[in-house]
Design an enzyme around this catalytic site. Structure first.
Site, PDB file in Angstrom:
ATOM      1  N   HIS A  49      -2.138  -1.401   0.488  1.00 26.90           N
ATOM      2  CA  HIS A  49      -2.215  -0.603   1.709  1.00 26.90           C
ATOM      3  C   HIS A  49      -3.701  -0.544   2.061  1.00 26.90           C
ATOM      4  O   HIS A  49      -4.550  -0.647   1.165  1.00 26.90           O
ATOM      5  CB  HIS A  49      -1.691   0.814   1.480  1.00 26.90           C
ATOM      6  CG  HIS A  49      -0.219   0.850   1.176  1.00 26.90           C
ATOM      7  ND1 HIS A  49       0.274   1.238  -0.042  1.00 26.90           N
ATOM      8  CD2 HIS A  49       0.847   0.525   1.940  1.00 26.90           C
ATOM      9  CE1 HIS A  49       1.600   1.148  -0.019  1.00 26.90           C
ATOM     10  NE2 HIS A  49       1.970   0.722   1.175  1.00 26.90           N
ATOM     11  N   ASP A  52      -5.344   1.812  -0.107  1.00 26.64           N
ATOM     12  CA  ASP A  52      -5.449   1.453  -1.530  1.00 26.64           C
ATOM     13  C   ASP A  52      -6.813   0.808  -1.749  1.00 26.64           C
ATOM     14  O   ASP A  52      -7.439   0.983  -2.790  1.00 26.64           O
ATOM     15  CB  ASP A  52      -4.375   0.427  -1.937  1.00 26.64           C
ATOM     16  CG  ASP A  52      -2.969   1.008  -1.994  1.00 26.64           C
ATOM     17  OD1 ASP A  52      -2.814   2.168  -2.431  1.00 26.64           O
ATOM     18  OD2 ASP A  52      -2.021   0.294  -1.606  1.00 26.64           O
TER      19      ASP A  52
HETATM   20  C1  3MF Z   1       9.058   1.412   1.249  1.00 25.29           C
HETATM   21  C2  3MF Z   1       8.382   0.203   0.797  1.00 25.29           C
HETATM   22  C3  3MF Z   1       6.892   0.260   0.795  1.00 25.29           C
HETATM   23  C4  3MF Z   1       6.275  -0.979   1.393  1.00 25.29           C
HETATM   24  C5  3MF Z   1       4.792  -0.919   1.291  1.00 25.29           C
HETATM   25  C6  3MF Z   1       4.096  -2.119   1.851  1.00 25.29           C
HETATM   26  C7  3MF Z   1       5.970   1.630  -0.896  1.00 25.29           C
HETATM   27  O1  3MF Z   1      10.405   1.386   1.075  1.00 25.29           O
HETATM   28  O2  3MF Z   1       9.009  -0.742   0.394  1.00 25.29           O
HETATM   29  O3  3MF Z   1       6.446   0.389  -0.540  1.00 25.29           O
HETATM   30  O4  3MF Z   1       6.759  -2.115   0.779  1.00 25.29           O
HETATM   31  O5  3MF Z   1       4.373   0.204   1.959  1.00 25.29           O
HETATM   32  O6  3MF Z   1       4.411  -2.348   3.147  1.00 25.29           O
END
Ligand code: 3MF
Ligand code: MG
Length: 344
Positions: A49, A52
């Site tokens: 992200h 992150d």
């Molecule tokens: C939510 C997800 C997310 C996305 C991530 C990257 C936390 O259901 O799957 O994981 O994959 O935000 O886009």
């Protein structure tokens, strides 16, 4: 064989175990420590992200954000890792509370565009051209709260803004039908690729398919992947598993439905996925009960199960398959698949 597929995951997949009913149960692992675990577990790609990579990005100027992201790139280089993608985390900020790109408040939509620009900057600094859009809060709790027709136009505008801002980036939309919203916009890969075709540069917009998200939409993940592969649009996957229609479980790949996992691997094999150079991403969560010292096993085990299933796909007797298909004896094919999976 392991060398043919490249694996990735995001730092959020090593986590503290909080759920909606209880607090954290494991202490946080610092990003620098997480990064050192990747290669040891057989992973080469890091999914990010935007925050992150640059946690305090909302407080920083664009040049400072780019500098901090460049430092993260050096850390990755030091570990022999690459960034696979960057995803704007629009759903935790107060301005993203009611969706960001599709918020009713134009100030929130404007914030989301600016944030997208910074996400693209971070991707550049990390050395990746791939942006992932998981459209978390782009949807509604109740239908009457938004004009869904306008909302879809806002989404198209937001994707176009990304494409205009950076002529090199590519975007993979990660569809999900619900959670956190009652209903999300772009719930399936069909929706995602339909909107992709309407953007100012359709060849730069594709998809990322997550197993659990397809299952929550009542669809077969391998067919969703096949649809995207047939159009050259499967640009990443989030493999995991899901035990029925409930919250997004992010279980270890193959743990709930081994046959379903076999078919996802089969379709990646049929589609020549390794040759595309794209990553096999794992979006899996450790069980809350897992102790800290073994709270990465969901990742390494998912990779092991994936590779075991590659072996199963490659060793399934072709003559048996072809004969069953030629005779239209799918009962025989079914038994052959199950016995093959059972190691008989
Ligand atoms: C939510 C997800 C997310 C996305 C991530 C990257 C936390 O259901 O799957 O994981 O994959 O935000 O886009
Ligand atoms: Mg995901």
């Amino acid at each position: 064989m392991a060398g043919e597929y490249r694996f990735s995951f995001g730092p959020w997949n090593i986590h503290e175990g909080a759920d909606p009913f209880g607090p954290t149960v494991r202490s946080s692992v610092a990003f620098a420590k997480k990064v050192r675990m990747y290669k040891q577990m057989g992973f080469d790609g890091v999914q990010f992200h935007d925050d992150d990579a640059v946690p305090d990005m909302e407080k920083l100027a664009p040049a400072q954000i780019a500098r901090k992201a460049a430092a993260v790139k050096r850390t990755l280089d030091g570990e022999g890792l690459v960034a696979e993608f960057v995803a704007p985390r629009l759903w935790e900020h107060p301005k993203g509370i009611d969706g960001a790109f599709t918020a009713n408040d134009p100030k929130c939509r404007k914030w989301a565009r600016t944030r997208s620009e910074r996400t693209a900057d971070i991707a550049n600094a990390l050395g990746t051209k791939l942006i992932v859009l998981w459209l978390a809060r782009e949807g509604t709790y109740i239908r009457e709260s938004k004009n869904a027709i306008e909302a879809h136009k806002h989404l198209l505008d937001a994707i176009n803004h990304f494409l205009e801002y950076d002529p090199e980036i590519t975007i993979a939309i990660e569809p999900k039908p619900n959670e956190p919203m009652d209903h999300a916009y772009l719930p399936t890969i069909g929706h995602a690729l339909a909107i992709a075709s309407q953007t100012i540069d359709p060849k730069r917009v594709g998809g990322l398919i997550e197993t659990a998200h397809a299952l929550l939409a009542g669809l077969d993940p391998s067919d969703e992947m096949a649809f995207a592969l047939s159009l050259g649009k499967l640009w990443s996957v989030h493999l995991n598993d899901q035990n029925g229609l409930k919250f997004d479980q992010d279980k270890t790949f193959g743990a709930a439905n081994l046959r379903g996992a076999f078919n996802q691997v089969r379709v990646l094999e049929l589609g020549g996925y390794p040759a595309t150079g794209r990553f096999v991403g794992l979006d899996v969560k450790a069980m809350r009960s897992q102790k800290s010292d073994v709270a990465t096993r969901h990742l390494s085990n998912s990779r092991t199960i994936f590779l075991d299933l590659v072996e199963k796909v490659r060793t399934f007797p072709k003559d048996v398959h072809d004969q069953c298909v030629a005779n239209r004896d799918y009962e025989a094919l079914e038994l052959a698949v199950i016995e093959h999976l059972l190691g008989k």
